[in-house]
Design an enzyme around this catalytic site. Structure first.
Site, PDB file in Angstrom:
ATOM      1  N   ASN A 141      31.977  43.717  42.367  1.00  0.00           N
ATOM      2  CA  ASN A 141      32.041  44.480  43.621  1.00  0.00           C
ATOM      3  C   ASN A 141      32.600  45.857  43.291  1.00  0.00           C
ATOM      4  OD1 ASN A 141      32.435  45.514  46.159  1.00  0.00           O
ATOM      5  ND2 ASN A 141      34.183  44.199  46.663  1.00  0.00           N
TER       6      ASN A 141
ATOM      7  N   LYS B   2      32.720  48.535  45.120  1.00  0.00           N
ATOM      8  CA  LYS B   2      33.317  49.295  46.234  1.00  0.00           C
ATOM      9  C   LYS B   2      32.741  50.724  46.225  1.00  0.00           C
ATOM     10  CE  LYS B   2      37.133  46.157  45.787  1.00  0.00           C
ATOM     11  NZ  LYS B   2      38.524  45.827  46.034  1.00  0.00           N
TER      12      LYS B   2
ATOM     13  N   HIS C 132      34.566  41.293  53.820  1.00  0.00           N
ATOM     14  CA  HIS C 132      35.573  41.676  52.818  1.00  0.00           C
ATOM     15  C   HIS C 132      36.828  42.180  53.535  1.00  0.00           C
ATOM     16  CE1 HIS C 132      37.590  43.830  49.597  1.00  0.00           C
ATOM     17  NE2 HIS C 132      36.892  43.084  48.755  1.00  0.00           N
TER      18      HIS C 132
ATOM     19  N   GLU D 135      38.761  44.583  52.997  1.00  0.00           N
ATOM     20  CA  GLU D 135      38.808  46.036  53.235  1.00  0.00           C
ATOM     21  C   GLU D 135      38.012  46.405  54.479  1.00  0.00           C
ATOM     22  OE1 GLU D 135      37.657  47.272  49.295  1.00  0.00           O
ATOM     23  OE2 GLU D 135      39.542  46.420  48.557  1.00  0.00           O
TER      24      GLU D 135
ATOM     25  N   GLU E 133      39.592  35.373  48.852  1.00  0.00           N
ATOM     26  CA  GLU E 133      40.306  36.527  48.308  1.00  0.00           C
ATOM     27  C   GLU E 133      41.586  36.761  49.104  1.00  0.00           C
ATOM     28  OE1 GLU E 133      37.398  39.326  46.176  1.00  0.00           O
ATOM     29  OE2 GLU E 133      37.312  39.853  48.282  1.00  0.00           O
TER      30      GLU E 133
ATOM     31  N   GLY F   4      43.402  44.134  44.078  1.00  0.00           N
ATOM     32  CA  GLY F   4      43.774  45.423  43.493  1.00  0.00           C
ATOM     33  C   GLY F   4      45.255  45.563  43.187  1.00  0.00           C
TER      34      GLY F   4
ATOM     35  N   SER G 154      42.250  40.595  41.690  1.00  0.00           N
ATOM     36  CA  SER G 154      42.847  40.891  40.379  1.00  0.00           C
ATOM     37  C   SER G 154      42.364  39.983  39.255  1.00  0.00           C
ATOM     38  CB  SER G 154      44.384  40.867  40.474  1.00  0.00           C
ATOM     39  OG  SER G 154      44.814  41.865  41.380  1.00  0.00           O
TER      40      SER G 154
HETATM   41  P1  PGA Z   1      40.036  43.403  42.567  1.00  0.00           P
HETATM   42  O1  PGA Z   1      39.085  43.369  43.870  1.00  0.00           O
HETATM   43  O2  PGA Z   1      39.361  42.568  41.517  1.00  0.00           O
HETATM   44  O3  PGA Z   1      40.108  44.870  42.193  1.00  0.00           O
HETATM   45  O4  PGA Z   1      41.356  42.833  42.970  1.00  0.00           O
HETATM   46  C1  PGA Z   1      38.454  42.203  44.278  1.00  0.00           C
HETATM   47  C2  PGA Z   1      37.658  42.448  45.542  1.00  0.00           C
HETATM   48  O5  PGA Z   1      38.116  43.202  46.395  1.00  0.00           O
HETATM   49  O6  PGA Z   1      36.552  41.910  45.718  1.00  0.00           O
END
Ligand code: PGA
Length: 270
Positions: A9, A11, A99, A101, A176, A182, A219
């Site tokens: 992903n 983003k 997601h 976000e 998640e 992140g 992460s």
């Molecule tokens: P990350 O993001 O691996 O940077 O923690 C995962 C995601 O948001 O799908």
């Protein structure tokens, strides 16, 4: 063995040219050292989907293409939005929906996520349905209550219709935890597997069919992927930050797929 699945992903990262270069580099690595069986998907920004589809076709790659978002209506006066049909026409097979976000920064509710899930499925796009609790919710002992609400409101009654029910096994669920995205922090593989089992049971009970594959996200890196993939209930990973580097993403797929094969050496095609 359930076929593991690893999704990049990206983003809001990478231009269409950077996407093309990434796919060529990933292809070179895969040709040099083929990985164990796994489904690999990339979810670049909308602006790179067309180039990605073209490149994947040229290099005869079996990497799947996913979008990061979709609108819930078929077409119309929705400035700046993209429909499921447009994504399908580009050769996109899957779409990330819900997601954290999108939930947190763009105000997406369970009700809106439900409409998006239905629109995607109706158009023939496979949903990658994201769920997960915040740090406060976890501390308050509400992890399962939050996830169950996200699942039942996101899925809604529509998915209980016979024609939807048949397709649920093909969806992908991404667990998640918001606080793990992140941040470099993760739940333990054992804690994660517990949540995955609850999610799997929820689907098995509600639809009386094979549950969708359940991926972990938050992460994930080449350092921790093996520990997560040792857990039977974890069917793969959704990778953000670490998927931006072709070497890291390739390593994650290779190590993750190898761990899954070693854990269950009799693959089938699911
Ligand atoms: P990350 O993001 O691996 O940077 O923690 C995962 C995601 O948001 O799908």
């Amino acid at each position: 063995m359930t076929r593991p699945c690893f999704i990049a992903n990206w983003k809001m990262n990478k231009t269409h040219k950077e996407t093309e270069a990434f796919l060529h580099a990933f292809n070179r690595l895969s040709t040099k050292s083929p990985s164990d069986p796994a489904d690999v998907l990339i979810a670049p920004p909308f602006t790179a989907l067309s180039e990605a589809a073209k490149t994947l076709h040229e290099i005869k790659s079996d990497i799947g293409l996913a979008a990061q978002n979709v609108h819930n209506e078929k077409a119309g006066a929705f400035t700046g939005e993209i429909s499921s049909d447009m994504l399908c026409a580009l050769g996109c097979g899957s779409v990330i929906i819900g997601h954290s976000e999108r939930r947190q920064l763009f105000g997406e509710t369970n009700a809106l996520i439900h409409r998006k899930l239905m629109a995607a499925q109706t158009a023939g796009l496979r949903p990658i349905f994201c769920i997960g609790e915040s740090a406060e919710e976890r501390q308050a002992g509400q992890t399962w209550a939050i996830i169950e609400k996200q699942l039942s409101e996101g899925l809604g009654a529509d998915t209980l219709k016979v024609d939807f029910k048949e397709k649920i096994s093909d969806w992908l669920i991404a667990y998640e935890p918001v606080w793990a995205i992140g941040t470099g922090q993760t739940p333990s593989p054992e804690e994660t597997a517990e949540v995955h089992k609850q999610v799997g049971d929820f689907f098995a009970k509600r639809y009386e069919t094979v549950p969708p594959r359940i991926l972990y996200g938050g992460s994930v890196s080449e350092k921790n992927v093996e520990a997560f993939m040792k857990e039977k209930a974890i069917d793969g990973a959704l990778i953000g930050g670490a998927s931006l580097s072709v070497d890291s993403f390739f390593q994650i797929v290779a190590l993750g797929a190898r761990t899954k094969r070693q854990a269950a050496p009799a693959p089938n095609s699911r």
